[in-house]
Design a protein around this motif. Structure first.
Motif, PDB file in Angstrom:
ATOM      1  N   ASP A  27      48.874  65.592  25.203  1.00 26.47           N
ATOM      2  CA  ASP A  27      48.281  66.910  24.961  1.00 26.47           C
ATOM      3  C   ASP A  27      48.751  67.957  25.967  1.00 26.47           C
ATOM      4  O   ASP A  27      48.221  69.070  26.003  1.00 26.47           O
ATOM      5  N   ASP A  28      49.769  67.604  26.762  1.00 23.98           N
ATOM      6  CA  ASP A  28      50.307  68.554  27.748  1.00 23.98           C
ATOM      7  C   ASP A  28      51.014  69.686  27.007  1.00 23.98           C
ATOM      8  O   ASP A  28      51.938  69.439  26.230  1.00 23.98           O
ATOM      9  N   PRO A  29      50.607  70.938  27.218  1.00 25.68           N
ATOM     10  CA  PRO A  29      51.219  72.056  26.473  1.00 25.68           C
ATOM     11  C   PRO A  29      52.714  72.220  26.754  1.00 25.68           C
ATOM     12  O   PRO A  29      53.465  72.623  25.866  1.00 25.68           O
ATOM     13  N   ILE A  30      53.156  71.913  27.980  1.00 25.98           N
ATOM     14  CA  ILE A  30      54.577  72.062  28.299  1.00 25.98           C
ATOM     15  C   ILE A  30      55.408  71.015  27.553  1.00 25.98           C
ATOM     16  O   ILE A  30      56.435  71.334  26.945  1.00 25.98           O
ATOM     17  N   GLY A  31      54.960  69.760  27.601  1.00 24.48           N
ATOM     18  CA  GLY A  31      55.674  68.709  26.885  1.00 24.48           C
ATOM     19  C   GLY A  31      55.732  68.975  25.396  1.00 24.48           C
ATOM     20  O   GLY A  31      56.770  68.788  24.751  1.00 24.48           O
ATOM     21  N   ASN A  32      54.624  69.434  24.818  1.00 24.14           N
ATOM     22  CA  ASN A  32      54.594  69.752  23.392  1.00 24.14           C
ATOM     23  C   ASN A  32      55.493  70.924  23.050  1.00 24.14           C
ATOM     24  O   ASN A  32      56.173  70.921  22.019  1.00 24.14           O
ATOM     25  N   LYS A  59      61.852  76.120  30.474  1.00 25.86           N
ATOM     26  CA  LYS A  59      60.986  75.021  30.936  1.00 25.86           C
ATOM     27  C   LYS A  59      61.755  74.119  31.903  1.00 25.86           C
ATOM     28  O   LYS A  59      61.210  73.649  32.912  1.00 25.86           O
ATOM     29  N   ILE A  60      63.035  73.890  31.595  1.00 25.11           N
ATOM     30  CA  ILE A  60      63.869  73.059  32.479  1.00 25.11           C
ATOM     31  C   ILE A  60      64.085  73.763  33.814  1.00 25.11           C
ATOM     32  O   ILE A  60      64.078  73.123  34.875  1.00 25.11           O
ATOM     33  N   THR A  61      64.238  75.084  33.781  1.00 25.30           N
ATOM     34  CA  THR A  61      64.393  75.850  35.017  1.00 25.30           C
ATOM     35  C   THR A  61      63.166  75.682  35.911  1.00 25.30           C
ATOM     36  O   THR A  61      63.278  75.576  37.137  1.00 25.30           O
ATOM     37  N   GLU A  62      61.986  75.652  35.302  1.00 19.45           N
ATOM     38  CA  GLU A  62      60.760  75.431  36.078  1.00 19.45           C
ATOM     39  C   GLU A  62      60.777  74.058  36.745  1.00 19.45           C
ATOM     40  O   GLU A  62      60.352  73.916  37.902  1.00 19.45           O
ATOM     41  N   LEU A 107      56.683  62.438  20.910  1.00 21.18           N
ATOM     42  CA  LEU A 107      56.164  62.727  22.253  1.00 21.18           C
ATOM     43  C   LEU A 107      56.333  61.527  23.166  1.00 21.18           C
ATOM     44  O   LEU A 107      56.677  61.665  24.343  1.00 21.18           O
ATOM     45  N   SER A 108      56.107  60.337  22.609  1.00 26.77           N
ATOM     46  CA  SER A 108      56.231  59.117  23.409  1.00 26.77           C
ATOM     47  C   SER A 108      57.682  58.852  23.804  1.00 26.77           C
ATOM     48  O   SER A 108      57.990  58.614  24.978  1.00 26.77           O
ATOM     49  N   VAL A 109      58.588  58.902  22.831  1.00 25.82           N
ATOM     50  CA  VAL A 109      60.010  58.644  23.120  1.00 25.82           C
ATOM     51  C   VAL A 109      60.563  59.693  24.082  1.00 25.82           C
ATOM     52  O   VAL A 109      61.356  59.378  24.977  1.00 25.82           O
ATOM     53  N   ALA A 110      60.140  60.948  23.912  1.00 23.44           N
ATOM     54  CA  ALA A 110      60.608  62.008  24.809  1.00 23.44           C
ATOM     55  C   ALA A 110      60.207  61.725  26.253  1.00 23.44           C
ATOM     56  O   ALA A 110      60.917  62.115  27.196  1.00 23.44           O
ATOM     57  N   ASN A 111      59.085  61.034  26.443  1.00 24.13           N
ATOM     58  CA  ASN A 111      58.651  60.704  27.804  1.00 24.13           C
ATOM     59  C   ASN A 111      59.629  59.767  28.500  1.00 24.13           C
ATOM     60  O   ASN A 111      59.784  59.821  29.727  1.00 24.13           O
ATOM     61  N   ARG A 161      58.766  71.105  20.515  1.00 22.76           N
ATOM     62  CA  ARG A 161      58.862  72.089  19.425  1.00 22.76           C
ATOM     63  C   ARG A 161      60.137  72.911  19.546  1.00 22.76           C
ATOM     64  O   ARG A 161      60.816  73.176  18.542  1.00 22.76           O
ATOM     65  N   ASN A 162      60.474  73.322  20.781  1.00 28.13           N
ATOM     66  CA  ASN A 162      61.703  74.096  20.969  1.00 28.13           C
ATOM     67  C   ASN A 162      62.930  73.292  20.568  1.00 28.13           C
ATOM     68  O   ASN A 162      63.830  73.800  19.896  1.00 28.13           O
ATOM     69  N   MET A 163      62.952  72.028  20.992  1.00 25.15           N
ATOM     70  CA  MET A 163      64.079  71.163  20.647  1.00 25.15           C
ATOM     71  C   MET A 163      64.197  71.001  19.142  1.00 25.15           C
ATOM     72  O   MET A 163      65.295  71.065  18.575  1.00 25.15           O
ATOM     73  N   GLN A 164      63.057  70.827  18.462  1.00 29.16           N
ATOM     74  CA  GLN A 164      63.061  70.644  17.013  1.00 29.16           C
ATOM     75  C   GLN A 164      63.558  71.901  16.306  1.00 29.16           C
ATOM     76  O   GLN A 164      64.312  71.832  15.323  1.00 29.16           O
ATOM     77  N   LYS A 165      63.154  73.070  16.794  1.00 34.58           N
ATOM     78  CA  LYS A 165      63.594  74.331  16.179  1.00 34.58           C
ATOM     79  C   LYS A 165      65.099  74.513  16.319  1.00 34.58           C
ATOM     80  O   LYS A 165      65.762  75.015  15.401  1.00 34.58           O
ATOM     81  N   VAL A 166      65.643  74.114  17.461  1.00 36.67           N
ATOM     82  CA  VAL A 166      67.092  74.213  17.645  1.00 36.67           C
ATOM     83  C   VAL A 166      67.810  73.327  16.639  1.00 36.67           C
ATOM     84  O   VAL A 166      68.734  73.761  15.935  1.00 36.67           O
ATOM     85  N   SER A 167      67.385  72.061  16.544  1.00 39.55           N
ATOM     86  CA  SER A 167      68.056  71.127  15.645  1.00 39.55           C
ATOM     87  C   SER A 167      67.860  71.505  14.182  1.00 39.55           C
ATOM     88  O   SER A 167      68.713  71.208  13.337  1.00 39.55           O
ATOM     89  N   ASP A 168      66.754  72.183  13.860  1.00 41.38           N
ATOM     90  CA  ASP A 168      66.496  72.598  12.479  1.00 41.38           C
ATOM     91  C   ASP A 168      67.334  73.802  12.060  1.00 41.38           C
ATOM     92  O   ASP A 168      67.395  74.119  10.858  1.00 41.38           O
ATOM     93  N   ASN A 169      67.947  74.477  13.011  1.00 39.09           N
ATOM     94  CA  ASN A 169      68.647  75.728  12.691  1.00 39.09           C
ATOM     95  C   ASN A 169      70.145  75.712  12.995  1.00 39.09           C
ATOM     96  O   ASN A 169      70.810  76.734  12.845  1.00 39.09           O
TER      97      ASN A 169
END
Length: 500
Positions: A194-199, A251-254, A176-180, A203-211
């Protein structure tokens, strides 16, 4: 007769058979001619080639195959010819070869437009030039960005101290820190932990890289693109990657929408600002400056700028725990140069040779990206007198270079001293260390990553003693999908506030 049943003219049938025979002969001639040009290598199956035999730890398998077939070998992988380069001199030559700058014609996630990382030719050159210009203008490589990174690390250290004794994943919190840091460059702001969007973005990025596997069938068997919708239905990996990528880009579109709402005269503060301005300038060009590319580029920058650094830091924590004597050497260097009161600056690295040697050795040992992002030969070319026909996919095996006993003494051991001068007063970065690839497609965030690794490492050792929980051993097991990752990252309970 068979022809009478279908009411087909014998002459027409003979013409058809003649054309089919000519096509087959031409195909066989081209296949044999191409096969003779390619370096030798292992055989595979019809249609599938060697793809079914690729093991989970493909980079180790490629290294072993090189011992049998030579440092440059080839094999058929699905529909693609693949050349694997395992030797440092050959890789150095290939990195300078402009005919090996192209990417595969298909994207890693089927059905999406290519991002900057997946582009080739003039479109890639223009997109890269614009991206680097924007990123430099908004702080990349400047002291202003370092100041913001230090502020972010200050938050990170404070949270580490406040959660002392609780079981929180170091990888999750550092991620979370490095992503900032990359969020500041992309979006112009950071996210609270604890920002839900950042979290959710993490998670989305991790799921992409995991698959997304390195030897994904959707790249090596592009004909399967005709069945992408069917494949997505029966492939949970592709379904998860597609849905997670879509959510990340939403999220990026927002974020893009918020940027569009700014006044036209607003100063360019981040990548999205700069790209939107470039879109207006080049709206009549043919270089893919559009909303889809903006979303793809931003998502890739966000992922590449946070995931690799986060995972490297996890490896560093593993090495700090495994080699407490090296952790103490770093702490002694901190005491002599910085002390324990002020934050480190990146300029301090010149007075901390052992700390830099530890970072270089961590990059070598972890080899986070053991195989490069696939290259494609844009035309017939050669590497070390080995022919590489047009459209052949090319793999650089950096793992083999980083474990080559001809380049490194005792290459499987963790020895930061190998990057120090004989008297230990100077750090010497070896040209054989290639954690960020090289040439014109070198990782654009290489310098940013080194700044982050130094500042995070020093700040952690400056404030904490990193050790395993009492009675527990830290696992050095590795997961590999597209990058190498520590399988069981250290928990926050392993951090003990340093008493000065």
């Amino acid at each position: 007769m068979f022809l009478d049943h279908f009411n087909v003219s014998p002459n027409l049938f003979n013409i058809f058979c003649g054309c089919l025979t000519v096509c087959l002969i031409k195909y066989l001639f081209n296949f044999i001619n191409r096969f003779r040009k390619l370096p030798s290598g292992p055989w595979g199956l019809p249609i599938l080639g060697y793809l079914p035999f690729i093991k989970k730890d493909a980079y180790i398998q490629m290294t072993e195959l090189a011992k049998k077939y030579g440092p440059v070998f080839s094999f058929k992988c699905g529909q693609c010819d693949v050349v694997v380069i395992n030797e440092v001199k050959a890789i150095e030559e290939a990195l300078k070869n402009d005919h090996l700058l192209a990417r595969p014609k298909t994207t890693f996630i089927p059905g999406r437009n290519p991002s900057l990382a997946e582009m080739s030719g003039e479109t890639w050159k223009q997109q890269r030039r614009v991206a680097l210009t924007i990123l430099r203008n908004v702080g990349l490589g400047k002291s202003t960005l370092e100041t913001k990174i230090k502020e972010e690390i200050g938050h990170f250290i404070d949270v580490l101290k406040s959660t002392h004794g609780k079981e929180v994943s170091f990888k999750e919190l550092s991620g979370l820190s490095v992503a900032n840091n990359i969020s500041i460059l992309m979006f112009g702001h950071r996210f609270e932990y604890d920002d839900p969007i950042g979290n959710e973005m993490r998670r989305n990025m991790q799921k992409v890289s995991d698959n997304i596997e390195y030897f994904t069938k959707f790249v090596f068997m592009p004909a399967i693109f005709f069945f992408v919708s069917l494949a997505a239905k029966f492939s949970p990996e592709l379904r998860n990657a597609n849905s997670s990528q879509k959510e990340l880009e939403e999220k990026i579109t927002e974020e893009v929408t918020k940027h569009r709402e700014k006044k036209a005269t607003h100063e360019i503060e981040d990548y999205i600002d700069g790209y939107l301005q470039e879109m207006d300038k080049l709206k009549d060009s043919n270089l893919s400056f559009d909303m889809n590319t903006l979303r793809r580029n931003t998502a890739d920058f966000y992922a590449a700028g946070s995931d690799t650094t986060t995972n490297t830091l996890s490896f560093m924590m593993l090495y700090l725990i495994t080699y407490p004597e090296y952790q103490q050497k770093i702490r002694d260097e901190i005491k002599e140069t910085i002390g324990f009161e002020r934050q480190p600056d990146y300029a301090d690295r010149t007075s901390m040779p052992f700390t830099m040697a530890f970072i270089y050795e961590s990059l070598r040992m972890s080899s986070l990206v053991p195989l490069n992002i696939l290259r494609r030969a844009s035309q017939d070319t050669k590497v070390m007198n080995h022919s590489i026909p047009k459209d052949t996919l090319v793999i650089f095996n950096f793992w083999a270079v980083h474990r080559d006993p001809n380049l490194w003494n005792d290459p499987h051991s963790f020895k930061p001293e190998r990057f120090l001068s004989d008297d230990g007063t100077q750090v010497i970065k070896s040209p054989y260390l290639m954690p960020f690839s090289g040439g014109k497609r070198i990782c654009p965030g290489a310098t940013l990553a080194l700044i982050e690794l130094f500042l995070y490492l020093v700040s952690i050792v400056q404030n904490f003693i990193v050790s395993p929980p009492e009675g527990h051993k830290i696992s050095d097991e590795i997961n590999y999908i597209f990058i190498r990752m520590v399988k069981n990252p250290v928990k926050l309970t392993n951090f003990h506030t340093l008493k000065h």
